[in-house]
Design a protein around this motif. Structure first.
Motif, short mmCIF file in Angstrom:
data_model
loop_
_atom_site.label_atom_id
_atom_site.label_comp_id
_atom_site.label_asym_id
_atom_site.label_seq_id
_atom_site.Cartn_x
_atom_site.Cartn_y
_atom_site.Cartn_z
N THR A 34 -40.88 30.94 -33.99
CA THR A 34 -40.68 30.35 -35.31
C THR A 34 -41.78 29.33 -35.58
O THR A 34 -42.08 28.49 -34.74
CB THR A 34 -39.30 29.67 -35.39
OG1 THR A 34 -38.30 30.62 -35.00
CG2 THR A 34 -39.01 29.18 -36.79
N ASN A 71 -30.94 30.58 -36.18
CA ASN A 71 -31.52 31.26 -37.33
C ASN A 71 -31.03 32.71 -37.49
O ASN A 71 -31.82 33.61 -37.77
CB ASN A 71 -33.05 31.20 -37.27
CG ASN A 71 -33.65 31.03 -38.64
OD1 ASN A 71 -33.01 30.50 -39.54
ND2 ASN A 71 -34.89 31.46 -38.81
N VAL A 110 -34.55 26.10 -39.98
CA VAL A 110 -33.73 27.12 -39.34
C VAL A 110 -32.27 26.65 -39.34
O VAL A 110 -31.99 25.47 -39.39
CB VAL A 110 -34.19 27.41 -37.89
CG1 VAL A 110 -35.60 27.96 -37.87
CG2 VAL A 110 -34.08 26.18 -37.02
#
Length: 102
Positions: A70, A53, A76
């Motif tokens: 996350t 990401n 991502v």
């Protein structure tokens, strides 16, 4: 949840494969859980993940920290090397609790 068991050692990406300005370290994928996000989006054992990401992944701990930071169901981008080729894939992260069969 990404479901990659990576090797504990950090594998250096050969400088001959790098474009100017790219980082030189990554983590090698050891095993994948069947039907996990990593498996379903095409990662394979032996791939070397270089970016998660937009952030470099130099160590397994750094990679795990990025995943935990996350939110589940986030999409991502993962950059990785397979052999001599750099590739990129968008992955939808799952919930850890959805993987009880692993």
């Amino acid at each position: 949840f990404f479901a990659v068991r990576h090797s504990l050692s950090v594998k250096r990406i050969p400088p001959s494969l790098l474009l100017p300005g790219t980082q030189k370290w990554g983590i090698e994928v050891g095993e994948l859980h069947e039907n996990s996000p990593a498996d379903l989006f095409g990662l394979k054992p032996g791939d070397v993940i270089s970016e998660f990401n937009g952030f470099p992944t130099r160590t397994p701990n750094e990679f795990n920290r990025r995943i935990r930071a996350t939110k589940p169901r986030s999409q991502v981008n993962v950059k990785f090397f397979r052999g001599n080729t750099e590739q990129s894939v968008d992955v939808l992260l799952g919930h850890r609790w959805e993987t009880r069969e692993y």
